[in-house]
Design a protein around this motif. Sequence first.
Motif, PDB file in Angstrom:
ATOM      1  N   LEU A  98      23.038 -21.977 -21.126  1.00  0.00           N
ATOM      2  CA  LEU A  98      24.863 -21.945 -21.753  1.00  0.00           C
ATOM      3  C   LEU A  98      25.982 -21.185 -20.555  1.00  0.00           C
ATOM      4  CD1 LEU A  98      26.644 -21.937 -24.426  1.00  0.00           C
ATOM      5  CD2 LEU A  98      25.806 -18.869 -24.132  1.00  0.00           C
ATOM      6  N   ALA A  99      25.715 -20.487 -19.697  1.00  0.00           N
ATOM      7  CA  ALA A  99      26.518 -20.044 -18.471  1.00  0.00           C
ATOM      8  C   ALA A  99      26.847 -21.485 -17.434  1.00  0.00           C
ATOM      9  CB  ALA A  99      26.334 -19.016 -17.880  1.00  0.00           C
ATOM     10  N   LEU A 100      25.490 -22.966 -17.065  1.00  0.00           N
ATOM     11  CA  LEU A 100      26.072 -23.530 -16.427  1.00  0.00           C
ATOM     12  C   LEU A 100      26.187 -24.308 -17.168  1.00  0.00           C
ATOM     13  CD1 LEU A 100      24.561 -25.712 -13.761  1.00  0.00           C
ATOM     14  CD2 LEU A 100      22.597 -25.735 -15.275  1.00  0.00           C
ATOM     15  N   PHE A 101      26.398 -25.131 -18.228  1.00  0.00           N
ATOM     16  CA  PHE A 101      26.923 -25.627 -19.303  1.00  0.00           C
ATOM     17  C   PHE A 101      28.212 -25.479 -19.204  1.00  0.00           C
ATOM     18  CE2 PHE A 101      28.901 -26.604 -23.643  1.00  0.00           C
ATOM     19  CZ  PHE A 101      28.965 -28.301 -23.405  1.00  0.00           C
ATOM     20  N   ARG A 102      29.351 -24.269 -19.520  1.00  0.00           N
ATOM     21  CA  ARG A 102      30.550 -23.539 -19.287  1.00  0.00           C
ATOM     22  C   ARG A 102      30.739 -24.338 -17.845  1.00  0.00           C
ATOM     23  NH1 ARG A 102      29.937 -17.819 -22.431  1.00  0.00           N
ATOM     24  NH2 ARG A 102      30.072 -18.802 -25.169  1.00  0.00           N
ATOM     25  N   THR A 103      29.785 -23.679 -17.772  1.00  0.00           N
ATOM     26  CA  THR A 103      30.846 -24.255 -15.696  1.00  0.00           C
ATOM     27  C   THR A 103      30.795 -25.408 -15.500  1.00  0.00           C
ATOM     28  OG1 THR A 103      29.053 -21.925 -14.924  1.00  0.00           O
ATOM     29  CG2 THR A 103      29.848 -24.349 -12.992  1.00  0.00           C
ATOM     30  N   ARG A 104      29.780 -26.643 -16.725  1.00  0.00           N
ATOM     31  CA  ARG A 104      30.192 -27.834 -16.265  1.00  0.00           C
ATOM     32  C   ARG A 104      31.544 -28.216 -16.617  1.00  0.00           C
ATOM     33  NH1 ARG A 104      23.758 -30.149 -16.408  1.00  0.00           N
ATOM     34  NH2 ARG A 104      23.457 -29.217 -14.312  1.00  0.00           N
ATOM     35  N   GLU A 105      31.802 -27.613 -18.113  1.00  0.00           N
ATOM     36  CA  GLU A 105      32.406 -28.379 -19.194  1.00  0.00           C
ATOM     37  C   GLU A 105      34.418 -27.636 -18.481  1.00  0.00           C
ATOM     38  OE1 GLU A 105      33.298 -27.273 -23.832  1.00  0.00           O
ATOM     39  OE2 GLU A 105      32.468 -25.872 -22.357  1.00  0.00           O
ATOM     40  N   HIS A 106      33.898 -26.732 -17.788  1.00  0.00           N
ATOM     41  CA  HIS A 106      35.363 -26.041 -16.944  1.00  0.00           C
ATOM     42  C   HIS A 106      35.420 -26.678 -15.728  1.00  0.00           C
ATOM     43  CE1 HIS A 106      37.955 -23.288 -14.855  1.00  0.00           C
ATOM     44  NE2 HIS A 106      37.409 -22.974 -14.232  1.00  0.00           N
ATOM     45  N   THR A 107      34.686 -26.787 -14.409  1.00  0.00           N
ATOM     46  CA  THR A 107      34.947 -28.397 -13.764  1.00  0.00           C
ATOM     47  C   THR A 107      35.121 -29.783 -13.972  1.00  0.00           C
ATOM     48  OG1 THR A 107      32.507 -27.193 -12.762  1.00  0.00           O
ATOM     49  CG2 THR A 107      33.282 -29.329 -11.930  1.00  0.00           C
ATOM     50  N   LEU A 108      34.488 -29.820 -15.105  1.00  0.00           N
ATOM     51  CA  LEU A 108      35.267 -30.960 -15.843  1.00  0.00           C
ATOM     52  C   LEU A 108      36.321 -31.062 -16.642  1.00  0.00           C
ATOM     53  CD1 LEU A 108      34.701 -33.830 -16.814  1.00  0.00           C
ATOM     54  CD2 LEU A 108      34.324 -33.330 -19.219  1.00  0.00           C
ATOM     55  N   GLU A 109      36.893 -30.081 -17.769  1.00  0.00           N
ATOM     56  CA  GLU A 109      38.150 -30.384 -18.145  1.00  0.00           C
ATOM     57  C   GLU A 109      39.086 -29.803 -16.293  1.00  0.00           C
ATOM     58  OE1 GLU A 109      40.217 -26.564 -20.622  1.00  0.00           O
ATOM     59  OE2 GLU A 109      37.987 -26.733 -20.248  1.00  0.00           O
ATOM     60  N   THR A 110      39.053 -29.081 -15.257  1.00  0.00           N
ATOM     61  CA  THR A 110      39.525 -29.001 -13.990  1.00  0.00           C
ATOM     62  C   THR A 110      39.852 -29.992 -13.411  1.00  0.00           C
ATOM     63  OG1 THR A 110      39.084 -26.786 -13.562  1.00  0.00           O
ATOM     64  CG2 THR A 110      40.134 -28.031 -11.774  1.00  0.00           C
ATOM     65  N   GLN A 111      38.766 -31.159 -13.344  1.00  0.00           N
ATOM     66  CA  GLN A 111      38.966 -32.139 -12.641  1.00  0.00           C
ATOM     67  C   GLN A 111      39.773 -33.332 -14.047  1.00  0.00           C
ATOM     68  OE1 GLN A 111      35.078 -34.141 -12.630  1.00  0.00           O
ATOM     69  NE2 GLN A 111      34.999 -32.861 -10.724  1.00  0.00           N
ATOM     70  N   GLN A 112      39.742 -32.928 -15.537  1.00  0.00           N
ATOM     71  CA  GLN A 112      40.634 -33.728 -16.538  1.00  0.00           C
ATOM     72  C   GLN A 112      42.064 -34.001 -15.751  1.00  0.00           C
ATOM     73  OE1 GLN A 112      40.018 -36.637 -17.785  1.00  0.00           O
ATOM     74  NE2 GLN A 112      37.561 -36.240 -16.789  1.00  0.00           N
ATOM     75  N   THR A 113      42.301 -32.246 -15.979  1.00  0.00           N
ATOM     76  CA  THR A 113      43.916 -31.413 -15.670  1.00  0.00           C
ATOM     77  C   THR A 113      44.105 -32.759 -14.013  1.00  0.00           C
ATOM     78  OG1 THR A 113      43.289 -29.415 -16.431  1.00  0.00           O
ATOM     79  CG2 THR A 113      44.911 -29.921 -15.356  1.00  0.00           C
ATOM     80  N   MET A 114      43.463 -32.372 -13.023  1.00  0.00           N
ATOM     81  CA  MET A 114      43.768 -32.630 -11.790  1.00  0.00           C
ATOM     82  C   MET A 114      44.145 -34.181 -12.006  1.00  0.00           C
ATOM     83  SD  MET A 114      41.419 -31.787  -9.166  1.00  0.00           S
ATOM     84  CE  MET A 114      41.440 -31.817  -7.792  1.00  0.00           C
TER      85      MET A 114
END
Length: 369
Positions: free
Chosen positions: A150-166
């Motif tokens: 779950l932590a890994l999934f959240r990290t990946r989700e946060h990374t993806l969200e950050t990339q989309q925001t960028m």
Amino acid sequence: MTAVVTTGLAAPAAVGALAATEVWATRSLGGSQALAASCLAVVALTVCRRWPWAALITTLPAASLGYVWLAPMVALYQVALRTGPVSTVIGASATAFVYFVPWPHLGPADWAPSSVALTVMFSGLISGTPVILARLVASRRELRARMAELALFRTREHTLETQQTMLRERARLSRDIHDTVAHHLSLIALQASALEVSVPPERRPSVALVRKSSQAALTDLRRLVTMLRTPAESTAGVPSPGLADLPALVVTAGSHVSAELGHLDGLECPSAVQEAVFRIVQESLTNARKHSPGAPVSVVAGQIGTNLLIEVRNEAGGSGPWIPGSGKGIQGMTERAAALGGSLLAQPAPDGGFVVQALLPLSTAAARL
């Protein structure tokens, strides 16, 4: 890592020591055969993690004595922890059966209801406790693994969200740049083209310089807008300025700029380093034009060992309007050089002018930074 290994070895050693202590404390309760069975049960604990079923079977003769508890319970715990539900039920049933049966060497059997009830409770406790503990440990491990996932999934989700925001921010910036700066530069280029044919011949070189500079700025701006809108892996085909563009840059800067760039002919240089050289020279010429307009400027570039040295030096004085700067040019050049593993020095010269010296590595590894 050392702490984990130490902990993994300490726990079995402690359990083995407790089992050996139990055998030592009960050594006088049976004969030599009982002592041998108890010792064999302790030895079986050394392999219970690798072969839990073999260890459990080896400890059952000691369990039939009625007073050796720890070794059979540890072996059953390993069976419940490392095998499936069916094996666990079989192992627990076998252990309970051994503790429940009134073996002849235990003396006369007492079939009184109270004695039978106590024996059943004791057998259930001896066989059930290891299974419950094993299930608890297995559940905890599974929960820990799920939490890690779950932590890994959240990290990946946060990374993806950050990339989309960028990406959204890059798209917004590209639109703003295109709608404002590109518009004004296009007007400057058009007005300079129209003005070039109407001014006296002696003024045409200056107007042509304005036209060429604005067109070059538009080209660079379109490249930057493309890079902002397109992901980094898709911009490989977008051309970037390099060493071959330095002569044109010097010519565009004006007749007061001289250059020694002959040593760059045929030099193999990564594209990242080439662009950094071009931008450093470009920014240095811009600064010289702002702060010492019209003063002589010299540009020298050459290879020194495995590095490329660039020097832009302008003399003091000059004639023309002084243009204020933002103070970010030298910072940007320094960051460019540092990103490639190089260095940059910008400081006043002894004659009152200003000098910028950059040393950039020519290695391909540096270009990937």
